[in-house]
Design a protein around this motif. Structure first.
Motif, PDB file in Angstrom:
ATOM      1  N   ILE A  62      32.362  58.910  30.638  1.00 49.05           N
ATOM      2  CA  ILE A  62      33.400  58.525  31.604  1.00 49.05           C
ATOM      3  C   ILE A  62      33.529  57.013  31.501  1.00 49.05           C
ATOM      4  CG2 ILE A  62      34.073  58.397  34.026  1.00 49.05           C
ATOM      5  CD1 ILE A  62      32.496  60.964  34.502  1.00 49.05           C
ATOM      6  N   ILE A  63      34.720  56.550  31.191  1.00 48.06           N
ATOM      7  CA  ILE A  63      34.969  55.119  31.002  1.00 48.06           C
ATOM      8  C   ILE A  63      35.817  54.605  32.163  1.00 48.06           C
ATOM      9  CG2 ILE A  63      35.981  53.372  29.478  1.00 48.06           C
ATOM     10  CD1 ILE A  63      35.528  55.416  27.175  1.00 48.06           C
ATOM     11  N   ILE A  64      35.329  53.555  32.825  1.00 49.78           N
ATOM     12  CA  ILE A  64      36.025  52.987  33.980  1.00 49.78           C
ATOM     13  C   ILE A  64      36.438  51.559  33.642  1.00 49.78           C
ATOM     14  CG2 ILE A  64      35.898  52.474  36.440  1.00 49.78           C
ATOM     15  CD1 ILE A  64      33.574  54.464  36.614  1.00 49.78           C
ATOM     16  N   GLN A  65      37.721  51.296  33.721  1.00 47.18           N
ATOM     17  CA  GLN A  65      38.250  49.951  33.471  1.00 47.18           C
ATOM     18  C   GLN A  65      38.986  49.457  34.714  1.00 47.18           C
ATOM     19  OE1 GLN A  65      40.529  51.174  29.843  1.00 47.18           O
ATOM     20  NE2 GLN A  65      39.669  49.305  28.963  1.00 47.18           N
ATOM     21  N   THR A  66      38.824  48.180  34.990  1.00 48.41           N
ATOM     22  CA  THR A  66      39.603  47.557  36.069  1.00 48.41           C
ATOM     23  C   THR A  66      40.231  46.288  35.536  1.00 48.41           C
ATOM     24  OG1 THR A  66      37.752  46.246  36.909  1.00 48.41           O
ATOM     25  CG2 THR A  66      38.026  48.458  37.825  1.00 48.41           C
ATOM     26  N   MET A  67      41.401  45.974  36.052  1.00 49.77           N
ATOM     27  CA  MET A  67      42.132  44.791  35.599  1.00 49.77           C
ATOM     28  C   MET A  67      43.250  44.494  36.591  1.00 49.77           C
ATOM     29  SD  MET A  67      44.060  46.806  32.516  1.00 49.77           S
ATOM     30  CE  MET A  67      42.575  47.795  32.294  1.00 49.77           C
ATOM     31  N   LEU A  68      43.835  43.328  36.446  1.00 47.54           N
ATOM     32  CA  LEU A  68      45.039  42.997  37.199  1.00 47.54           C
ATOM     33  C   LEU A  68      46.255  43.308  36.351  1.00 47.54           C
ATOM     34  CD1 LEU A  68      44.203  39.579  38.907  1.00 47.54           C
ATOM     35  CD2 LEU A  68      44.665  41.751  40.059  1.00 47.54           C
ATOM     36  N   SER A  69      47.339  43.708  36.987  1.00 46.47           N
ATOM     37  CA  SER A  69      48.589  43.935  36.268  1.00 46.47           C
ATOM     38  C   SER A  69      49.099  42.595  35.725  1.00 46.47           C
ATOM     39  CB  SER A  69      49.630  44.558  37.192  1.00 46.47           C
ATOM     40  OG  SER A  69      49.894  43.708  38.293  1.00 46.47           O
ATOM     41  N   GLU A  70      50.073  42.675  34.845  1.00 45.71           N
ATOM     42  CA  GLU A  70      50.568  41.458  34.195  1.00 45.71           C
ATOM     43  C   GLU A  70      51.082  40.427  35.193  1.00 45.71           C
ATOM     44  OE1 GLU A  70      53.387  42.320  31.172  1.00 45.71           O
ATOM     45  OE2 GLU A  70      51.979  43.462  29.932  1.00 45.71           O
ATOM     46  N   ASP A  71      51.714  40.910  36.270  1.00 49.68           N
ATOM     47  CA  ASP A  71      52.243  39.963  37.259  1.00 49.68           C
ATOM     48  C   ASP A  71      51.228  39.629  38.358  1.00 49.68           C
ATOM     49  OD1 ASP A  71      52.141  42.297  38.677  1.00 49.68           O
ATOM     50  OD2 ASP A  71      54.280  42.375  39.161  1.00 49.68           O
ATOM     51  N   LYS A  72      49.977  40.110  38.188  1.00 50.09           N
ATOM     52  CA  LYS A  72      48.872  39.811  39.115  1.00 50.09           C
ATOM     53  C   LYS A  72      49.046  40.406  40.505  1.00 50.09           C
ATOM     54  CE  LYS A  72      47.321  37.041  35.864  1.00 50.09           C
ATOM     55  NZ  LYS A  72      46.237  37.480  34.978  1.00 50.09           N
ATOM     56  N   SER A  73      50.037  41.254  40.690  1.00 45.81           N
ATOM     57  CA  SER A  73      50.302  41.795  42.025  1.00 45.81           C
ATOM     58  C   SER A  73      49.572  43.109  42.290  1.00 45.81           C
ATOM     59  CB  SER A  73      51.809  42.015  42.218  1.00 45.81           C
ATOM     60  OG  SER A  73      52.269  43.048  41.355  1.00 45.81           O
ATOM     61  N   GLN A  74      49.073  43.750  41.228  1.00 47.69           N
ATOM     62  CA  GLN A  74      48.461  45.070  41.367  1.00 47.69           C
ATOM     63  C   GLN A  74      47.057  45.072  40.773  1.00 47.69           C
ATOM     64  OE1 GLN A  74      50.280  48.227  42.255  1.00 47.69           O
ATOM     65  NE2 GLN A  74      51.878  46.914  43.075  1.00 47.69           N
ATOM     66  N   ILE A 129      28.211  56.552  31.598  1.00 49.49           N
ATOM     67  CA  ILE A 129      29.218  55.827  32.365  1.00 49.49           C
ATOM     68  C   ILE A 129      29.387  54.459  31.711  1.00 49.49           C
ATOM     69  CG2 ILE A 129      29.843  54.802  34.570  1.00 49.49           C
ATOM     70  CD1 ILE A 129      29.938  57.732  34.791  1.00 49.49           C
ATOM     71  N   LYS A 130      30.573  54.190  31.197  1.00 48.20           N
ATOM     72  CA  LYS A 130      30.867  52.894  30.598  1.00 48.20           C
ATOM     73  C   LYS A 130      31.805  52.128  31.528  1.00 48.20           C
ATOM     74  CE  LYS A 130      30.123  53.892  25.714  1.00 48.20           C
ATOM     75  NZ  LYS A 130      30.675  53.740  24.348  1.00 48.20           N
ATOM     76  N   LYS A 131      31.351  50.946  31.950  1.00 51.45           N
ATOM     77  CA  LYS A 131      32.142  50.150  32.886  1.00 51.45           C
ATOM     78  C   LYS A 131      32.679  48.905  32.189  1.00 51.45           C
ATOM     79  CE  LYS A 131      28.752  50.161  35.985  1.00 51.45           C
ATOM     80  NZ  LYS A 131      27.988  49.983  37.249  1.00 51.45           N
ATOM     81  N   ASP A 132      33.965  48.722  32.310  1.00 47.24           N
ATOM     82  CA  ASP A 132      34.636  47.540  31.767  1.00 47.24           C
ATOM     83  C   ASP A 132      35.411  46.895  32.919  1.00 47.24           C
ATOM     84  OD1 ASP A 132      35.891  45.603  30.287  1.00 47.24           O
ATOM     85  OD2 ASP A 132      37.248  46.974  29.238  1.00 47.24           O
ATOM     86  N   TYR A 133      34.668  46.168  33.758  1.00 47.35           N
ATOM     87  CA  TYR A 133      35.261  45.594  34.962  1.00 47.35           C
ATOM     88  C   TYR A 133      35.925  44.256  34.646  1.00 47.35           C
ATOM     89  CZ  TYR A 133      32.684  48.987  37.859  1.00 47.35           C
ATOM     90  OH  TYR A 133      32.206  50.134  38.433  1.00 47.35           O
ATOM     91  N   GLY A 134      37.157  44.116  35.114  1.00 51.19           N
ATOM     92  CA  GLY A 134      37.851  42.850  34.988  1.00 51.19           C
ATOM     93  C   GLY A 134      37.579  41.957  36.184  1.00 51.19           C
ATOM     94  N   ASN A 135      38.252  40.852  36.238  1.00 48.23           N
ATOM     95  CA  ASN A 135      38.070  39.887  37.323  1.00 48.23           C
ATOM     96  C   ASN A 135      39.069  40.206  38.434  1.00 48.23           C
ATOM     97  OD1 ASN A 135      37.261  37.708  38.833  1.00 48.23           O
ATOM     98  ND2 ASN A 135      38.443  36.213  37.656  1.00 48.23           N
ATOM     99  N   LEU A 136      38.645  41.040  39.385  1.00 52.46           N
ATOM    100  CA  LEU A 136      39.528  41.442  40.485  1.00 52.46           C
ATOM    101  C   LEU A 136      39.204  40.656  41.743  1.00 52.46           C
ATOM    102  CD1 LEU A 136      39.657  45.365  40.289  1.00 52.46           C
ATOM    103  CD2 LEU A 136      41.301  43.721  39.378  1.00 52.46           C
TER     104      LEU A 136
END
Length: 436
Positions: free
Chosen positions: A352-364, A298-305
């Motif tokens: 299994i690679i899991i990434q999280t991030m904000l959309s470009e407009d920060k709304s999603q 499990i590879k986690k690439d968590y963004g700043n949510l």
């Protein structure tokens, strides 16, 4: 004046006598019908290839191909078998009439013609034909509606069962976590005291050895027998190991509580990463090697949510469905397709690679879950979110997991759930959830 009810009705008149064709064509045209003519059955069949008439007036006695043979051809083809055929005949014997009707004709007209009679019979059979068409259309539409209603009812029932199952499972997990938490907390707290007591006793032993360096033989023998120095060095390690094990149980208990959170009527603030981590921990036993498949990484690439406004329990169910499907896909890929390929098993590590991030407009908030299995065909990809669709063996999958997941993301959260996949290139599920 032309009969407005005849407008757009197209009639084919087939007769080898030009005079008859002219008389009938003129009468029908005056009434507002569209008219085409043919002088034998063969030409009539050729003409029908261009445009299907709404009704055919067919002479019996004709060269090349008579009316009976022509009618038989018409009734033997699906495209023309329902076109009403009215025979025109100068022969009034009963056998000819019976033969005409037995071939599928709807009526017959005896020559010489009476205009009013011809028009009345044509009008009647066109009305019957239109009524039949409308009735058939309504029956088909109604049947489709009933089939769709039945399908929707089945899907709703299955979804209710699935949701109830998840609700019961959530209650069970929550209760289990609560029951585990009390004794585990007691053990965890007492282990700290135990370590303190051990350190005190160890200090006391040091003092005894300092002030009484030469114990009596009986004590010295016991020290040698139990290997006192080893006990003193190893016992803290045992306590630390037990503390780590209990901490692991506490983490599992916490994950069960996070995963099984009961949703309220309103959305609440939730840490997406906590939901993902709790789901991974619950599925951890399935990540271990099975058959020819190695342990799944499990590879986690968590963004700043930020905290997300959502229904946590339902969102965790989505994570569970997608991650469990990814594990199933990797099981199938490695145990079925790479089982005999040693080099592939060595070089192709299941991930299994899991990434999280904000959309470009920060709304999603965007969550991507990708596996490196064999992926799926375009046909399966197009149906992946259809209710009751599954590629798994009977008894292993209901075909509801991804369908319910899409409902949760789209309908409950106003988000979006998409899949990218090609055969041989794994699959990636992309979840978009509005932050507010």
């Amino acid at each position: 004046m032309p009969n407005t009810s005849a407008e757009n009705n197209f009639i084919l008149v087939v007769d080898d006598t030009i005079t008859n064709l002219e008389i009938i064509s003129e009468s029908l045209t005056d009434e507002g019908f569209e008219v085409a003519t043919a002088m034998d059955g063969q030409k009539a069949l050729q003409q029908i290839q261009t445009r299907l008439p709404d009704l055919i007036l067919l002479d019996v006695m004709m060269p090349v191909m008579d009316g009976f043979v022509t009618c038989k051809h018409l009734k033997n083809h699906p495209e023309t078998k329902d076109i009403p055929v009215i025979f025109m005949t100068a022969v009034a014997d009963t056998n000819s009439k019976v033969q005409a009707l037995s071939l599928g004709a709807v009526d017959y007209i005896t020559k010489p013609f009476h205009k009013a009679e011809v028009l009345a019979r044509i009008s009647t059979h066109l009305q019957l034909r239109n009524l039949t068409k409308n009735l058939e259309k309504r029956v088909i539409e109604r049947t489709d509606e009933l089939n769709q209603a039945l399908q929707d009812l089945k899907e709703s029932q299955l979804q209710l069962v699935q949701q109830e199952k998840m609700s019961v499972l959530g209650q069970l997990m929550s209760g289990l976590a609560h029951e585990i938490n009390n004794p585990v907390s007691c053990l965890y707290g007492n282990l700290g005291h135990t370590l303190t007591y051990l350190q005190n006793m160890s200090h006391l032993i040091d003092l005894y050895q300092q002030h009484y360096p030469n114990p009596v033989p009986e004590i010295q023998n016991e020290i040698n027998e139990i290997d006192l120095e080893y006990l003193r060095s190893d016992l803290p390690n045992l306590i630390f190991s037990m503390k780590e094990g209990i901490q692991r149980i506490r983490d599992i208990s916490k994950s069960l509580r996070i995963f099984s959170r009961a949703d309220t009527e309103n959305k609440i603030q939730f840490n997406i990463h906590e939901g993902l981590d709790s789901t991974i921990l619950i599925l951890k036993h399935r990540l271990k090697s099975v058959g020819s498949r190695a342990n799944i990484e499990i590879k986690k690439d968590y963004g700043n949510l930020p905290l997300i406004n959502c229904f946590p329990g339902q969102l965790n169910q989505v994570f569970m469905n997608i991650l469990a499907n990814a594990i199933d896909a990797l099981d199938e890929s490695f145990n079925s397709n790479y089982a005999d390929d040693t080099q592939a098993l060595i070089t192709h590590i299941p991930q299994i690679i899991i990434q999280t991030m904000l959309s470009e407009d920060k709304s999603q908030a965007v969550i991507k879950i990708r596996d490196n299995g064999l992926g799926m065909s375009q046909e399966n990809k197009a149906r992946i979110f259809d209710s009751l669709f599954t590629t798994k063996p009977v008894g292993k999958g209901t075909g509801l997991g991804l369908s319910i997941s899409q409902q949760i993301i789209v309908q409950k959260h106003g988000g979006k759930l998409e899949v990218n996949s090609e055969l041989g290139k794994g699959a990636e599920f992309i979840i978009n959830i509005p932050v507010k």
